[in-house]
Design a protein around this motif. Sequence first.
Motif, short mmCIF file in Angstrom:
data_model
loop_
_atom_site.label_atom_id
_atom_site.label_comp_id
_atom_site.label_asym_id
_atom_site.label_seq_id
_atom_site.Cartn_x
_atom_site.Cartn_y
_atom_site.Cartn_z
N THR A 1 -65.37 58.35 -77.52
CA THR A 1 -66.45 58.69 -76.59
C THR A 1 -66.26 60.08 -76.00
O THR A 1 -67.22 60.84 -75.90
CB THR A 1 -66.51 57.67 -75.45
OG1 THR A 1 -65.21 57.48 -74.94
CG2 THR A 1 -67.06 56.35 -75.91
N ALA B 1 -67.63 56.34 -71.48
CA ALA B 1 -67.45 57.73 -71.87
C ALA B 1 -66.92 58.62 -70.75
O ALA B 1 -65.82 59.15 -70.83
CB ALA B 1 -68.77 58.29 -72.40
N LEU B 2 -67.70 58.77 -69.70
CA LEU B 2 -67.40 59.84 -68.73
C LEU B 2 -66.20 59.54 -67.85
O LEU B 2 -65.38 60.42 -67.60
CB LEU B 2 -68.63 60.09 -67.86
CG LEU B 2 -69.89 60.47 -68.64
CD1 LEU B 2 -70.99 60.86 -67.71
CD2 LEU B 2 -69.61 61.59 -69.61
N GLY C 1 -66.50 51.49 -74.87
CA GLY C 1 -67.68 52.35 -74.93
C GLY C 1 -67.83 53.28 -73.74
O GLY C 1 -68.74 54.09 -73.71
N ILE D 1 -67.16 62.83 -78.49
CA ILE D 1 -68.60 63.02 -78.64
C ILE D 1 -69.17 63.74 -77.42
O ILE D 1 -69.91 64.71 -77.53
CB ILE D 1 -69.31 61.67 -78.82
CG1 ILE D 1 -68.87 61.00 -80.12
CG2 ILE D 1 -70.81 61.84 -78.82
CD1 ILE D 1 -69.32 59.57 -80.26
N THR D 2 -68.79 63.27 -76.24
CA THR D 2 -69.34 63.83 -75.01
C THR D 2 -69.09 65.32 -74.90
O THR D 2 -69.97 66.10 -74.55
CB THR D 2 -68.70 63.14 -73.79
OG1 THR D 2 -68.76 61.73 -73.98
CG2 THR D 2 -69.42 63.50 -72.52
N LEU D 3 -67.85 65.73 -75.24
CA LEU D 3 -67.49 67.12 -75.02
C LEU D 3 -68.08 68.06 -76.05
O LEU D 3 -68.33 69.23 -75.77
CB LEU D 3 -65.96 67.27 -75.02
CG LEU D 3 -65.28 66.69 -73.78
CD1 LEU D 3 -63.78 66.79 -73.91
CD2 LEU D 3 -65.75 67.42 -72.53
N SER E 1 -69.82 54.29 -63.11
CA SER E 1 -68.57 54.60 -63.78
C SER E 1 -68.10 56.02 -63.48
O SER E 1 -66.91 56.29 -63.46
CB SER E 1 -68.72 54.40 -65.28
OG SER E 1 -69.75 55.20 -65.78
N VAL E 2 -69.05 56.92 -63.22
CA VAL E 2 -68.66 58.30 -62.90
C VAL E 2 -67.79 58.32 -61.65
O VAL E 2 -66.83 59.09 -61.56
CB VAL E 2 -69.92 59.17 -62.66
CG1 VAL E 2 -69.52 60.59 -62.36
CG2 VAL E 2 -70.81 59.14 -63.86
N LEU F 1 -59.67 60.93 -60.98
CA LEU F 1 -59.36 62.36 -61.06
C LEU F 1 -58.76 62.87 -59.76
O LEU F 1 -57.85 63.69 -59.76
CB LEU F 1 -60.65 63.12 -61.38
CG LEU F 1 -60.57 64.62 -61.57
CD1 LEU F 1 -59.86 64.93 -62.86
CD2 LEU F 1 -61.97 65.21 -61.59
N TYR G 1 -65.80 55.90 -60.61
CA TYR G 1 -64.45 55.46 -60.98
C TYR G 1 -63.66 56.63 -61.55
O TYR G 1 -62.49 56.85 -61.22
CB TYR G 1 -64.51 54.35 -62.03
CG TYR G 1 -64.84 52.99 -61.47
CD1 TYR G 1 -63.92 52.30 -60.69
CD2 TYR G 1 -66.06 52.38 -61.73
CE1 TYR G 1 -64.20 51.06 -60.18
CE2 TYR G 1 -66.36 51.13 -61.22
CZ TYR G 1 -65.43 50.47 -60.45
OH TYR G 1 -65.71 49.25 -59.94
N TYR H 1 -64.15 59.75 -61.08
CA TYR H 1 -63.90 60.77 -60.07
C TYR H 1 -62.74 60.38 -59.16
O TYR H 1 -61.89 61.20 -58.83
CB TYR H 1 -65.16 61.01 -59.24
CG TYR H 1 -65.00 62.10 -58.23
CD1 TYR H 1 -64.72 63.40 -58.63
CD2 TYR H 1 -65.08 61.84 -56.87
CE1 TYR H 1 -64.55 64.40 -57.72
CE2 TYR H 1 -64.91 62.84 -55.94
CZ TYR H 1 -64.64 64.12 -56.37
OH TYR H 1 -64.46 65.11 -55.45
N GLN I 1 -63.22 60.28 -69.92
CA GLN I 1 -63.13 61.70 -70.27
C GLN I 1 -62.52 62.50 -69.12
O GLN I 1 -61.78 63.44 -69.35
CB GLN I 1 -64.53 62.20 -70.63
CG GLN I 1 -64.58 63.60 -71.17
CD GLN I 1 -64.64 64.61 -70.06
OE1 GLN I 1 -65.23 64.36 -69.02
NE2 GLN I 1 -63.98 65.75 -70.26
N MET I 2 -62.83 62.09 -67.90
CA MET I 2 -62.36 62.86 -66.74
C MET I 2 -60.84 62.79 -66.53
O MET I 2 -60.27 63.68 -65.92
CB MET I 2 -63.04 62.35 -65.46
CG MET I 2 -64.46 62.86 -65.31
SD MET I 2 -65.32 61.87 -64.09
CE MET I 2 -65.77 63.06 -62.90
#
Lengths: 296, 331
Positions: free
Chosen positions: B282, B257-258, B255, B285-287, B159-160, B167, B162, B164, B261-262
Amino acid sequence: MRAKILDRTATVVLTLIAFLIIMALVGMLGFILSQGGHKLTVDFLTSPPSITQAGGGIGPQLFNSFYLLVLTMLFALPLGIGAGIYMAEYAPENKFTQFIRTSIEVLSSLPSIVVGLFGLLVFVTMTGWGYTLVSGALALTVFNLPLLVRITEDALRNVPQSQKEASLALGITKWKTIVSVILPAALPGIITGAILASGRVFGEAAALLFTAGMSSPDLNFTDFTLNSSTSPLNPFRPAETLAVHIWKVNSEGLTPDARDVADGAAAVLILAVLLFNVSARWFGNWLYKKMTSGRS
Amino acid sequence: MSRRSEGTTVIKSNIISDHHTPNKGERTDYLAKKLLTRNKRQYVQNLTGKTIAMICAGLLVAVVVSITYFIASKGLTTFFFDGVQIKEFLTGLKWDPEGEPAAFGVLPFITGSFLVTMLAALIAAPLGIGAAIFMTEIYPRFGKKVLKPVIELLVGIPSVVYGYVGLTLLVPFIRGHFDVLGFSLLAGGLVLALMILPTITSVATDAIEAVPQDLRNASLALGATRWQTIWNVVLHSALPGCLTAIVLGMARAFGEALAVQMVIGNTTKLPGGLLDPISTLTSGITLNMGNTIQGTPYNNALWSMALLLLLMSFVFNLILRILSRKKLVNK
């Protein structure tokens, strides 16, 4: 006539959708690989990252990803296979079994950040270890257990009943039958599943932010004692994985070439996942041919 | 089987004893005894094996129960010890945990989570189910050979990555075409849509494949076109399965998160439109989880948000359960 035109239109639209998806994937992979392809040098893959200057690599992160994968599988495989055996061979049809099934369902749909927070609470704070590889591996074990259990159970149920009965008819005990007849026959399915699960572990980030941490100590790759703080093999040290690194570099990177590093790391990550996927497929087909002399 | 198992020992020992025991009666007695007594070693092995398997399965239950217990006990302290009203927490618009007085309104986060999930489902559901129809009804050979592997590959992409790609590609694209920053609800929805597409496609494919061939044949025999058959017959009977696919995708999106968030910009205001930045449970919480001290009201409020995520996950499970009761029984 109207129905015919509608039929044609629908066919064209659906075909377009299918191609759109393929284009999306090819475009995405192409984009990542072309962006990060030039970074794939030995130097980049082995040198440590730098905090403030350009030219850092991803050596420790790459190592951490693989090491964490090994540790996770060390915990998750025995547990997953054990629970899978119970579900396939021993579980009676009762309320408790129902409850286990519900637990598996709930566990498999939990957001990974929630699993990470649970890990922070139990494996980091309560055990007093702090951010460590082991905490990360345990959190990922929780995350991957349902998948492995389901895979094992399906693989065991797919073993022909006659094979099992033949073994039992020879007077071999149930446990012995499971270990030496059913498990070997189900192994291909389990291995293919485990490789796919490995791909998931490799790319997981959210569950690791608060368990394995977002930093990596300066690793000394000549020191292989288990308890020194700079040893790469020490399971009780914080470890930032490749996936976490991509996220961190983008959200709080200070280096001028943060984008570049993330490009390279994303390319490496994608290549690793492709490798896992292709090897799982290839391995499954190879075993299938070997065992059935048929073509899949 | 390479090793000789214990099952053969009885017979073997008898063959051996054939040469050594002249007395036949003795041998029968010996055999009877041997056959009637339980082999202790095997019995212990059996029991141990079963116990190990049971413990592993029990562990699953223990993990789920303890996750629920720990997150709930941490998440509820906000309301029992820090004196935050549940109503104020859920409907408050102001999130200022370090202010004087501190305000813990998480409605912006909740709204953000729901909006981005809905948007992702709206984009991904037609595409995913369309691809599933294509794979099963229109061009099965191509679907099995090309599309299915492609979808499986998409499932495996972290997922990171995706996030990226969102972004580096999506956000600048949106920034270039509209007069905004680019970090927005739209970007989050698109990234999530791409992410849950494979989930929806593969589950919907299974559901559509489970529709009995007879139904299709009957419809076609009545003179319906292929599309009429798909629309009125196939999709109609595969509806619970397709809904299951969509709900599963939504659960994943909610659910995530990252990746989100990006690309969403992370402001704590309610969004006014598609191009406004948002926050989700999410991302909140992450940040903040890493920069707050355990036990402070701020930190506890984050755990309450985690509890909300957990409860939402349970709700999704419940919906899936209700849907699975309605599924076509196809044996």
